[in-house]
Enzyme design. Structure first.
Site, mmCIF file in Angstrom:
data_model
loop_
_atom_site.group_PDB
_atom_site.id
_atom_site.type_symbol
_atom_site.label_atom_id
_atom_site.label_comp_id
_atom_site.label_asym_id
_atom_site.label_seq_id
_atom_site.Cartn_x
_atom_site.Cartn_y
_atom_site.Cartn_z
ATOM 1 N N GLY A 121 39.385 44.158 52.291
ATOM 2 C CA GLY A 121 38.183 44.425 53.065
ATOM 3 C C GLY A 121 37.090 43.489 52.585
ATOM 4 O O GLY A 121 36.534 43.693 51.517
ATOM 5 N N HIS A 122 36.846 42.423 53.339
ATOM 6 C CA HIS A 122 35.839 41.439 52.928
ATOM 7 C C HIS A 122 34.620 41.569 53.836
ATOM 8 O O HIS A 122 34.761 41.641 55.053
ATOM 9 C CB HIS A 122 36.434 40.025 52.987
ATOM 10 C CG HIS A 122 37.521 39.816 51.971
ATOM 11 N ND1 HIS A 122 38.291 38.687 51.900
ATOM 12 C CD2 HIS A 122 37.955 40.616 50.974
ATOM 13 C CE1 HIS A 122 39.140 38.808 50.892
ATOM 14 N NE2 HIS A 122 38.962 39.972 50.330
ATOM 15 N N LYS B 253 34.473 38.690 47.082
ATOM 16 C CA LYS B 253 35.074 37.383 47.450
ATOM 17 C C LYS B 253 34.654 36.950 48.856
ATOM 18 O O LYS B 253 34.439 35.779 49.104
ATOM 19 C CB LYS B 253 36.611 37.458 47.371
ATOM 20 C CG LYS B 253 37.127 37.678 45.952
ATOM 21 C CD LYS B 253 38.625 37.807 45.914
ATOM 22 C CE LYS B 253 39.143 39.049 46.572
ATOM 23 N NZ LYS B 253 38.735 40.313 45.939
ATOM 24 N N ASP C 181 37.593 43.805 45.136
ATOM 25 C CA ASP C 181 36.225 44.216 45.496
ATOM 26 C C ASP C 181 35.164 43.501 44.671
ATOM 27 O O ASP C 181 34.099 44.062 44.380
ATOM 28 C CB ASP C 181 36.049 45.750 45.355
ATOM 29 C CG ASP C 181 37.148 46.504 46.075
ATOM 30 O OD1 ASP C 181 37.456 46.116 47.205
ATOM 31 O OD2 ASP C 181 37.717 47.439 45.483
ATOM 32 N N GLN D 34 42.361 41.067 47.149
ATOM 33 C CA GLN D 34 42.577 41.909 45.962
ATOM 34 C C GLN D 34 42.087 41.179 44.698
ATOM 35 O O GLN D 34 41.145 40.433 44.782
ATOM 36 C CB GLN D 34 44.044 42.336 45.829
ATOM 37 C CG GLN D 34 44.490 43.343 46.904
ATOM 38 C CD GLN D 34 44.808 42.718 48.238
ATOM 39 O OE1 GLN D 34 45.531 41.744 48.316
ATOM 40 N NE2 GLN D 34 44.273 43.276 49.302
HETATM 41 P P1 IMP Z 1 48.282 48.596 48.452
HETATM 42 O O1 IMP Z 1 47.928 47.151 48.327
HETATM 43 O O2 IMP Z 1 47.723 49.254 49.676
HETATM 44 O O3 IMP Z 1 49.757 48.823 48.303
HETATM 45 O O4 IMP Z 1 47.589 49.366 47.220
HETATM 46 C C1 IMP Z 1 48.010 49.153 45.888
HETATM 47 C C2 IMP Z 1 46.842 49.277 44.909
HETATM 48 O O5 IMP Z 1 45.960 48.182 45.078
HETATM 49 C C3 IMP Z 1 45.999 50.531 45.106
HETATM 50 O O6 IMP Z 1 45.539 50.954 43.843
HETATM 51 C C4 IMP Z 1 44.848 50.043 45.962
HETATM 52 O O7 IMP Z 1 43.700 50.844 45.817
HETATM 53 C C5 IMP Z 1 44.649 48.638 45.409
HETATM 54 N N1 IMP Z 1 44.110 47.704 46.411
HETATM 55 C C6 IMP Z 1 44.766 47.129 47.434
HETATM 56 N N2 IMP Z 1 43.974 46.304 48.120
HETATM 57 C C7 IMP Z 1 42.781 46.335 47.514
HETATM 58 C C8 IMP Z 1 41.544 45.646 47.750
HETATM 59 O O8 IMP Z 1 41.390 44.818 48.650
HETATM 60 N N3 IMP Z 1 40.525 45.935 46.890
HETATM 61 C C9 IMP Z 1 40.674 46.811 45.855
HETATM 62 N N4 IMP Z 1 41.801 47.465 45.601
HETATM 63 C C10 IMP Z 1 42.860 47.223 46.414
#
Ligand code: IMP
Length: 428
Positions: free
Chosen positions: A40-41, A16, A13, A222
Protein backbone atom coordinates in the site's frame (compact mmCIF):
# COMPACT_ATOMS: atom_id res chain seq x y z
CA UNK A 1 22.32 3.73 -17.40
CA UNK A 2 21.06 4.60 -13.92
CA UNK A 3 19.11 1.73 -12.40
CA UNK A 4 18.03 2.82 -8.92
CA UNK A 5 16.49 0.39 -6.45
CA UNK A 6 14.31 1.77 -3.65
CA UNK A 7 14.12 -0.69 -0.79
CA UNK A 8 12.47 -0.72 2.64
CA UNK A 9 14.95 -1.18 5.49
CA UNK A 10 12.49 -2.20 8.19
CA UNK A 11 9.18 -4.13 8.24
CA UNK A 12 7.52 -2.28 5.35
CA UNK A 13 5.45 0.92 5.54
CA UNK A 14 8.60 3.06 5.56
CA UNK A 15 7.12 5.56 3.09
CA UNK A 16 8.60 4.10 -0.10
CA UNK A 17 5.68 5.39 -2.21
CA UNK A 18 6.40 8.99 -1.28
CA UNK A 19 10.13 8.62 -1.96
CA UNK A 20 9.55 6.83 -5.30
CA UNK A 21 7.20 9.65 -6.33
CA UNK A 22 9.73 12.28 -5.25
CA UNK A 23 12.57 10.63 -7.21
CA UNK A 24 10.34 10.01 -10.23
CA UNK A 25 10.75 13.65 -11.19
CA UNK A 26 14.11 12.67 -12.68
CA UNK A 27 13.20 9.16 -13.89
CA UNK A 28 11.86 7.78 -17.16
CA UNK A 29 10.39 4.49 -15.98
CA UNK A 30 9.26 3.00 -12.66
CA UNK A 31 8.99 -0.76 -12.29
CA UNK A 32 7.58 -2.80 -9.38
CA UNK A 33 9.58 -5.98 -8.88
CA UNK A 34 7.84 -8.01 -6.19
CA UNK A 35 4.86 -8.60 -3.95
CA UNK A 36 1.36 -7.78 -5.07
CA UNK A 37 -1.76 -6.14 -3.69
CA UNK A 38 -0.43 -6.65 -0.15
CA UNK A 39 1.50 -3.39 -0.68
CA UNK A 40 0.00 0.00 0.00
CA UNK A 41 1.93 3.02 -1.27
CA UNK A 42 0.58 6.52 -0.72
CA UNK A 43 1.50 9.70 -2.58
CA UNK A 44 0.14 13.14 -1.64
CA UNK A 45 0.56 15.99 -4.11
CA UNK A 46 -1.09 19.39 -3.80
CA UNK A 47 -3.59 18.07 -1.28
CA UNK A 48 -4.65 15.11 -3.44
CA UNK A 49 -4.00 11.60 -2.10
CA UNK A 50 -3.22 8.71 -4.45
CA UNK A 51 -3.18 5.13 -3.15
CA UNK A 52 -1.31 2.40 -4.98
CA UNK A 53 -1.35 -1.34 -4.37
CA UNK A 54 -0.03 -2.68 -7.66
CA UNK A 55 0.49 0.30 -9.96
CA UNK A 56 3.97 1.84 -9.44
CA UNK A 57 4.12 5.16 -7.57
CA UNK A 58 5.69 6.97 -10.57
CA UNK A 59 2.12 7.34 -11.88
CA UNK A 60 1.63 10.85 -10.49
CA UNK A 61 4.57 12.17 -12.52
CA UNK A 62 3.13 10.34 -15.57
CA UNK A 63 6.18 8.09 -16.00
CA UNK A 64 6.24 4.84 -17.99
CA UNK A 65 5.14 2.20 -15.49
CA UNK A 66 5.95 -1.51 -15.41
CA UNK A 67 4.81 -4.53 -13.46
CA UNK A 68 7.66 -7.03 -13.41
CA UNK A 69 7.54 -10.83 -13.60
CA UNK A 70 8.32 -10.99 -9.87
CA UNK A 71 4.87 -9.77 -8.90
CA UNK A 72 1.82 -11.85 -8.12
CA UNK A 73 -0.94 -10.00 -9.91
CA UNK A 74 -4.56 -9.88 -8.83
CA UNK A 75 -6.16 -8.62 -12.07
CA UNK A 76 -9.40 -7.61 -10.37
CA UNK A 77 -7.59 -5.40 -7.84
CA UNK A 78 -5.43 -3.96 -10.63
CA UNK A 79 -8.45 -3.02 -12.76
CA UNK A 80 -10.21 -1.46 -9.76
CA UNK A 81 -7.08 0.49 -8.92
CA UNK A 82 -6.76 1.82 -12.48
CA UNK A 83 -10.41 2.86 -12.40
CA UNK A 84 -9.90 4.71 -9.10
CA UNK A 85 -6.79 6.44 -10.47
CA UNK A 86 -8.68 7.45 -13.64
CA UNK A 87 -11.38 9.00 -11.43
CA UNK A 88 -8.61 10.84 -9.58
CA UNK A 89 -7.38 12.30 -12.87
CA UNK A 90 -4.50 9.89 -13.66
CA UNK A 91 -4.16 7.71 -16.75
CA UNK A 92 -1.28 5.36 -15.86
CA UNK A 93 0.92 4.35 -18.81
CA UNK A 94 1.11 0.75 -17.60
CA UNK A 95 2.99 -2.24 -19.02
CA UNK A 96 2.56 -5.70 -17.52
CA UNK A 97 4.97 -8.62 -17.68
CA UNK A 98 3.63 -11.66 -19.50
CA UNK A 99 5.46 -13.74 -16.88
CA UNK A 100 3.88 -12.34 -13.69
CA UNK A 101 1.83 -14.94 -11.82
CA UNK A 102 -1.92 -14.57 -11.34
CA UNK A 103 -3.63 -14.42 -7.96
CA UNK A 104 -6.99 -16.25 -8.20
CA UNK A 105 -9.85 -15.97 -5.72
CA UNK A 106 -9.05 -19.47 -4.43
CA UNK A 107 -5.55 -18.26 -3.45
CA UNK A 108 -7.19 -15.74 -1.13
CA UNK A 109 -9.47 -18.43 0.33
CA UNK A 110 -6.47 -20.69 0.95
CA UNK A 111 -4.48 -17.78 2.45
CA UNK A 112 -7.16 -17.48 5.15
CA UNK A 113 -7.35 -21.24 5.75
CA UNK A 114 -3.56 -21.57 6.03
CA UNK A 115 -3.36 -18.68 8.49
CA UNK A 116 -5.94 -20.29 10.75
CA UNK A 117 -4.18 -23.64 10.56
CA UNK A 118 -0.76 -22.17 11.36
CA UNK A 119 -1.90 -20.71 14.70
CA UNK A 120 1.13 -19.30 16.54
CA UNK A 121 3.22 -19.47 13.37
CA UNK A 122 0.82 -17.35 11.32
CA UNK A 123 2.38 -14.11 10.03
CA UNK A 124 -0.92 -12.21 10.17
CA UNK A 125 -1.02 -11.95 6.38
CA UNK A 126 -2.99 -9.39 4.39
CA UNK A 127 -5.15 -12.29 3.06
CA UNK A 128 -4.46 -11.12 -0.48
CA UNK A 129 -3.46 -14.61 -1.63
CA UNK A 130 0.22 -13.68 -1.80
CA UNK A 131 1.75 -16.77 -0.12
CA UNK A 132 -0.44 -19.35 -1.89
CA UNK A 133 0.25 -17.79 -5.31
CA UNK A 134 4.03 -17.75 -4.77
CA UNK A 135 3.77 -21.36 -3.49
CA UNK A 136 2.10 -22.40 -6.75
CA UNK A 137 4.74 -20.53 -8.74
CA UNK A 138 7.58 -22.35 -7.02
CA UNK A 139 5.78 -25.72 -7.21
CA UNK A 140 5.34 -25.08 -10.96
CA UNK A 141 1.54 -25.16 -10.82
CA UNK A 142 1.29 -21.40 -11.41
CA UNK A 143 -0.74 -19.57 -14.04
CA UNK A 144 0.87 -16.53 -15.62
CA UNK A 145 -0.39 -13.40 -17.35
CA UNK A 146 0.37 -14.95 -20.77
CA UNK A 147 -2.01 -17.82 -19.92
CA UNK A 148 -4.94 -15.42 -19.48
CA UNK A 149 -4.56 -14.54 -23.17
CA UNK A 150 -4.78 -18.17 -24.34
CA UNK A 151 -8.05 -19.96 -23.55
CA UNK A 152 -6.72 -23.48 -24.31
CA UNK A 153 -3.68 -23.04 -22.10
CA UNK A 154 -5.75 -21.56 -19.28
CA UNK A 155 -8.32 -24.38 -19.47
CA UNK A 156 -5.62 -27.09 -19.41
CA UNK A 157 -3.85 -25.52 -16.44
CA UNK A 158 -7.05 -24.88 -14.49
CA UNK A 159 -8.11 -28.52 -15.02
CA UNK A 160 -5.21 -29.63 -12.87
CA UNK A 161 -4.94 -26.70 -10.49
CA UNK A 162 -8.61 -26.50 -9.59
CA UNK A 163 -8.87 -30.19 -8.88
CA UNK A 164 -5.93 -29.91 -6.52
CA UNK A 165 -7.21 -26.75 -4.83
CA UNK A 166 -10.69 -28.19 -4.37
CA UNK A 167 -9.20 -31.24 -2.66
CA UNK A 168 -7.13 -29.00 -0.40
CA UNK A 169 -10.11 -26.81 0.53
CA UNK A 170 -12.50 -29.70 1.13
CA UNK A 171 -10.37 -32.60 2.32
CA UNK A 172 -7.47 -30.88 4.07
CA UNK A 173 -9.23 -27.87 5.57
CA UNK A 174 -12.74 -29.27 5.72
CA UNK A 175 -14.05 -25.99 4.28
CA UNK A 176 -17.20 -25.46 2.23
CA UNK A 177 -16.12 -23.28 -0.72
CA UNK A 178 -16.65 -24.96 -4.06
CA UNK A 179 -14.73 -23.88 -7.16
CA UNK A 180 -16.71 -23.53 -10.39
CA UNK A 181 -14.26 -24.07 -13.23
CA UNK A 182 -16.35 -22.57 -16.04
CA UNK A 183 -17.09 -19.46 -13.99
CA UNK A 184 -13.42 -19.02 -13.03
CA UNK A 185 -12.35 -19.55 -16.64
CA UNK A 186 -14.86 -16.97 -17.90
CA UNK A 187 -13.95 -14.41 -15.23
CA UNK A 188 -10.17 -14.61 -15.73
CA UNK A 189 -10.36 -14.72 -19.56
CA UNK A 190 -12.30 -11.49 -19.30
CA UNK A 191 -9.61 -9.98 -17.07
CA UNK A 192 -7.05 -11.16 -19.65
CA UNK A 193 -8.90 -9.38 -22.43
CA UNK A 194 -9.07 -6.18 -20.42
CA UNK A 195 -5.33 -6.04 -19.76
CA UNK A 196 -4.12 -7.61 -23.04
CA UNK A 197 -3.00 -4.33 -24.65
CA UNK A 198 -0.63 -3.68 -21.74
CA UNK A 199 1.04 -7.11 -21.71
CA UNK A 200 4.67 -7.22 -22.84
CA UNK A 201 8.15 -8.60 -22.16
CA UNK A 202 9.12 -6.21 -19.34
CA UNK A 203 12.71 -7.48 -19.12
CA UNK A 204 13.25 -6.62 -22.78
CA UNK A 205 11.79 -3.13 -22.39
CA UNK A 206 13.60 -2.25 -19.16
CA UNK A 207 16.96 -3.49 -20.47
CA UNK A 208 16.53 -1.44 -23.59
CA UNK A 209 15.53 1.65 -21.55
CA UNK A 210 18.69 1.23 -19.44
CA UNK A 211 20.87 0.63 -22.52
CA UNK A 212 19.48 3.84 -24.03
CA UNK A 213 20.62 5.83 -20.99
CA UNK A 214 17.21 6.21 -19.38
CA UNK A 215 16.71 6.28 -15.61
CA UNK A 216 14.73 3.39 -14.20
CA UNK A 217 13.47 3.23 -10.62
CA UNK A 218 12.95 -0.27 -9.26
CA UNK A 219 10.20 0.22 -6.68
CA UNK A 220 10.44 -2.18 -3.77
CA UNK A 221 7.40 -3.22 -1.76
CA UNK A 222 7.26 -4.47 1.85
CA UNK A 223 10.67 -4.36 3.60
CA UNK A 224 13.90 -6.23 4.18
CA UNK A 225 12.73 -7.76 7.48
CA UNK A 226 9.74 -9.27 5.64
CA UNK A 227 11.92 -10.88 2.93
CA UNK A 228 11.37 -14.62 2.49
CA UNK A 229 15.14 -15.27 2.74
CA UNK A 230 16.51 -12.37 4.78
CA UNK A 231 13.49 -11.45 6.89
CA UNK A 232 12.37 -12.74 10.27
CA UNK A 233 11.17 -16.12 8.96
CA UNK A 234 8.37 -17.27 8.99
CA UNK A 235 6.85 -13.90 10.03
CA UNK A 236 7.26 -12.22 6.66
CA UNK A 237 5.99 -12.25 3.12
CA UNK A 238 6.66 -14.79 0.36
CA UNK A 239 8.75 -12.66 -2.00
CA UNK A 240 12.17 -10.97 -2.04
CA UNK A 241 11.65 -7.27 -1.29
CA UNK A 242 15.46 -6.97 -0.96
CA UNK A 243 17.48 -5.36 -3.77
CA UNK A 244 18.43 -8.72 -5.33
CA UNK A 245 14.72 -9.22 -5.99
CA UNK A 246 14.87 -6.29 -8.43
CA UNK A 247 17.09 -8.36 -10.77
CA UNK A 248 15.05 -11.56 -10.68
CA UNK A 249 11.71 -9.75 -10.44
CA UNK A 250 12.30 -7.70 -13.61
CA UNK A 251 14.92 -9.62 -15.58
CA UNK A 252 18.00 -7.38 -15.42
CA UNK A 253 21.55 -8.36 -14.51
CA UNK A 254 23.03 -7.12 -11.20
CA UNK A 255 25.50 -4.81 -12.96
CA UNK A 256 22.54 -2.80 -14.31
CA UNK A 257 21.77 -1.62 -10.77
CA UNK A 258 23.77 1.53 -10.19
CA UNK A 259 22.44 2.55 -6.78
CA UNK A 260 20.37 1.19 -3.91
CA UNK A 261 18.52 3.72 -1.76
CA UNK A 262 17.11 2.53 1.56
CA UNK A 263 13.95 4.04 2.98
CA UNK A 264 13.91 4.20 6.78
CA UNK A 265 11.20 5.49 9.05
CA UNK A 266 12.36 7.65 11.98
CA UNK A 267 10.83 5.00 14.28
CA UNK A 268 9.81 1.35 13.87
CA UNK A 269 6.46 -0.10 12.88
CA UNK A 270 5.21 -3.58 12.12
CA UNK A 271 1.87 -4.89 10.99
CA UNK A 272 1.38 -8.58 11.68
CA UNK A 273 3.06 -10.96 14.09
CA UNK A 274 6.67 -11.73 15.06
CA UNK A 275 9.24 -10.14 17.37
CA UNK A 276 9.74 -6.34 17.36
CA UNK A 277 12.24 -5.69 20.18
CA UNK A 278 11.62 -1.92 20.41
CA UNK A 279 7.81 -2.14 20.37
CA UNK A 280 6.10 0.40 22.67
CA UNK A 281 2.94 -0.99 24.16
CA UNK A 282 1.97 2.09 26.20
CA UNK A 283 1.08 5.71 25.67
CA UNK A 284 4.08 6.69 23.50
CA UNK A 285 3.40 3.83 21.06
CA UNK A 286 -0.23 4.91 20.86
CA UNK A 287 0.79 8.51 20.29
CA UNK A 288 3.15 7.57 17.43
CA UNK A 289 0.44 5.37 15.87
CA UNK A 290 -2.15 8.14 15.95
CA UNK A 291 0.17 10.94 14.84
CA UNK A 292 1.83 8.83 12.16
CA UNK A 293 -1.47 7.37 10.89
CA UNK A 294 0.02 3.94 11.48
CA UNK A 295 -2.85 1.82 10.23
CA UNK A 296 -2.39 -0.63 7.34
CA UNK A 297 -3.11 0.96 3.93
CA UNK A 298 -4.27 -2.42 2.67
CA UNK A 299 -6.01 -3.91 5.71
CA UNK A 300 -6.62 -0.95 8.06
CA UNK A 301 -5.00 -2.94 10.91
CA UNK A 302 -3.27 -0.86 13.64
CA UNK A 303 0.50 -1.10 13.28
CA UNK A 304 2.72 -1.94 16.25
CA UNK A 305 5.00 1.07 16.81
CA UNK A 306 8.33 1.39 18.59
CA UNK A 307 11.61 3.28 18.88
CA UNK A 308 14.09 3.42 16.00
CA UNK A 309 16.16 0.25 15.95
CA UNK A 310 19.68 0.40 14.49
CA UNK A 311 19.99 -3.41 14.23
CA UNK A 312 17.49 -4.09 11.39
CA UNK A 313 18.60 -0.97 9.53
CA UNK A 314 22.33 -1.84 9.55
CA UNK A 315 21.37 -5.41 8.62
CA UNK A 316 19.37 -4.04 5.66
CA UNK A 317 22.25 -1.81 4.61
CA UNK A 318 24.41 -4.94 4.40
CA UNK A 319 22.04 -7.33 2.59
CA UNK A 320 20.96 -4.67 0.06
CA UNK A 321 24.27 -2.80 -0.29
CA UNK A 322 22.51 0.49 0.46
CA UNK A 323 24.67 3.55 -0.18
CA UNK A 324 22.24 6.25 0.95
CA UNK A 325 19.10 6.57 3.04
CA UNK A 326 15.84 8.49 2.89
CA UNK A 327 14.58 9.11 6.44
CA UNK A 328 10.80 9.50 6.65
CA UNK A 329 8.22 10.72 9.18
CA UNK A 330 10.67 12.69 11.30
CA UNK A 331 7.83 15.12 12.09
CA UNK A 332 5.85 12.37 13.85
CA UNK A 333 8.32 12.30 16.75
CA UNK A 334 7.76 16.00 17.59
CA UNK A 335 6.80 16.60 21.21
CA UNK A 336 8.20 13.28 22.48
CA UNK A 337 10.95 13.90 25.01
CA UNK A 338 13.26 12.11 25.51
CA UNK A 339 13.53 10.04 22.32
CA UNK A 340 15.19 6.65 22.46
CA UNK A 341 17.35 4.89 19.89
CA UNK A 342 18.10 1.16 20.11
CA UNK A 343 21.86 0.64 19.64
CA UNK A 344 21.92 -3.17 19.89
CA UNK A 345 20.27 -5.98 21.81
CA UNK A 346 21.14 -8.01 24.87
CA UNK A 347 20.15 -11.63 25.23
CA UNK A 348 21.04 -12.96 28.68
CA UNK A 349 24.54 -11.46 29.01
CA UNK A 350 25.41 -11.47 25.35
CA UNK A 351 25.44 -8.33 23.17
CA UNK A 352 23.69 -8.94 19.83
CA UNK A 353 24.27 -6.63 16.87
CA UNK A 354 22.85 -8.77 14.03
CA UNK A 355 19.38 -10.17 13.40
CA UNK A 356 19.56 -13.76 14.67
CA UNK A 357 18.21 -16.54 12.42
CA UNK A 358 17.00 -18.40 15.49
CA UNK A 359 13.59 -17.03 16.51
CA UNK A 360 14.03 -18.24 20.09
CA UNK A 361 17.09 -15.98 20.39
CA UNK A 362 15.38 -13.04 18.66
CA UNK A 363 12.39 -13.31 20.96
CA UNK A 364 14.71 -13.04 23.98
CA UNK A 365 16.55 -9.96 22.68
CA UNK A 366 16.13 -6.87 24.83
CA UNK A 367 16.93 -3.45 23.34
CA UNK A 368 19.79 -1.38 24.73
CA UNK A 369 18.86 2.29 24.34
CA UNK A 370 20.52 5.65 24.11
CA UNK A 371 18.44 8.71 25.00
CA UNK A 372 18.36 11.93 23.04
CA UNK A 373 16.54 15.17 23.72
CA UNK A 374 13.30 15.68 21.84
CA UNK A 375 12.03 18.79 20.10
CA UNK A 376 8.88 20.88 20.35
CA UNK A 377 5.55 19.83 18.87
CA UNK A 378 4.95 23.30 17.48
CA UNK A 379 7.35 23.11 14.53
CA UNK A 380 5.95 24.36 11.21
CA UNK A 381 7.20 21.52 9.08
CA UNK A 382 6.19 22.82 5.66
CA UNK A 383 8.19 25.98 6.40
CA UNK A 384 11.16 23.89 7.53
CA UNK A 385 10.94 21.83 4.31
CA UNK A 386 10.95 25.00 2.24
CA UNK A 387 13.97 26.42 4.04
CA UNK A 388 16.00 23.21 4.05
CA UNK A 389 18.17 21.19 6.42
CA UNK A 390 19.48 24.09 8.49
CA UNK A 391 15.92 25.02 9.48
CA UNK A 392 15.40 21.70 11.31
CA UNK A 393 15.07 22.06 15.11
CA UNK A 394 18.48 21.58 16.70
CA UNK A 395 17.52 18.32 18.46
CA UNK A 396 15.90 16.90 15.32
CA UNK A 397 19.16 17.55 13.49
CA UNK A 398 21.07 15.83 16.31
CA UNK A 399 18.72 12.82 16.02
CA UNK A 400 19.25 12.55 12.24
CA UNK A 401 23.01 12.93 12.61
CA UNK A 402 23.20 10.33 15.38
CA UNK A 403 21.30 7.79 13.23
CA UNK A 404 23.63 8.55 10.34
CA UNK A 405 26.65 8.05 12.57
CA UNK A 406 25.34 4.74 13.93
CA UNK A 407 24.33 3.19 10.58
CA UNK A 408 27.34 4.70 8.74
CA UNK A 409 25.40 5.64 5.60
CA UNK A 410 24.47 9.21 4.59
CA UNK A 411 20.87 10.35 4.96
CA UNK A 412 20.29 12.30 1.75
CA UNK A 413 16.53 12.79 1.89
CA UNK A 414 14.44 13.70 4.94
CA UNK A 415 10.67 13.58 4.79
CA UNK A 416 8.82 15.78 7.29
CA UNK A 417 5.22 15.38 6.11
CA UNK A 418 3.04 13.37 3.73
CA UNK A 419 3.08 15.91 0.89
CA UNK A 420 5.63 15.73 -1.90
CA UNK A 421 6.80 19.23 -1.01
CA UNK A 422 7.47 18.29 2.64
CA UNK A 423 10.83 16.86 1.67
CA UNK A 424 14.38 18.02 2.38
CA UNK A 425 17.32 17.02 0.23
CA UNK A 426 20.51 17.21 2.28
CA UNK A 427 22.92 17.16 -0.67
CA UNK A 428 22.91 16.54 -4.44
P1 IMP B 1 1.41 -11.37 3.08
O1 IMP B 1 2.45 -10.66 2.28
O2 IMP B 1 0.02 -10.85 2.86
O3 IMP B 1 1.49 -12.85 2.91
O4 IMP B 1 1.71 -11.08 4.63
C1 IMP B 1 2.86 -11.60 5.27
C2 IMP B 1 3.38 -10.65 6.35
O5 IMP B 1 3.92 -9.49 5.74
C3 IMP B 1 2.30 -10.15 7.31
O6 IMP B 1 2.88 -9.99 8.58
C4 IMP B 1 1.91 -8.81 6.72
O7 IMP B 1 1.36 -7.94 7.69
C5 IMP B 1 3.25 -8.32 6.20
N1 IMP B 1 3.12 -7.42 5.04
C6 IMP B 1 2.83 -7.75 3.77
N2 IMP B 1 2.82 -6.69 2.97
C7 IMP B 1 3.13 -5.64 3.74
C8 IMP B 1 3.32 -4.24 3.47
O8 IMP B 1 3.22 -3.75 2.34
N3 IMP B 1 3.65 -3.46 4.54
C9 IMP B 1 3.82 -3.97 5.79
N4 IMP B 1 3.66 -5.26 6.08
C10 IMP B 1 3.33 -6.10 5.07
Amino acid sequence: MPGIVIVGTQWGDEGKGKIVDFLSEKADCVVRYGGGANAGHTVVVEGKTYKFHIVPSGAVYGRKLYIGNGLVLDPEVLLQEIEALNKNGLAPDLHISDRAHIVFDFHKIIDGLEEKFKGRLSAGTTRRGIGPTYSDKVARFGIRVADLLDEDALRRKLDILLELKQRIITRVYDAKESLDKEEILRRYLQFGQRISDSVCDVSLEINSALDNGQTVIFEGAQGTLLDIDHGVYPYGTSSNPTAGGACTGVGVGPTKITKVIGVTKAYTSRVGTGPVPTELKGEIGERIREKGGEYGTTTGRPRRCGWFDVVPVTYSIRVNDISELALTKLDVLSGIDPIRLCLHYKSEDEIIREIPADLKIYEKCRPVYEELEGWSSSVEWSKVAQEGYDALPQHAKAYVERIQELVRVPIKIISVGPQRKDTIVTED
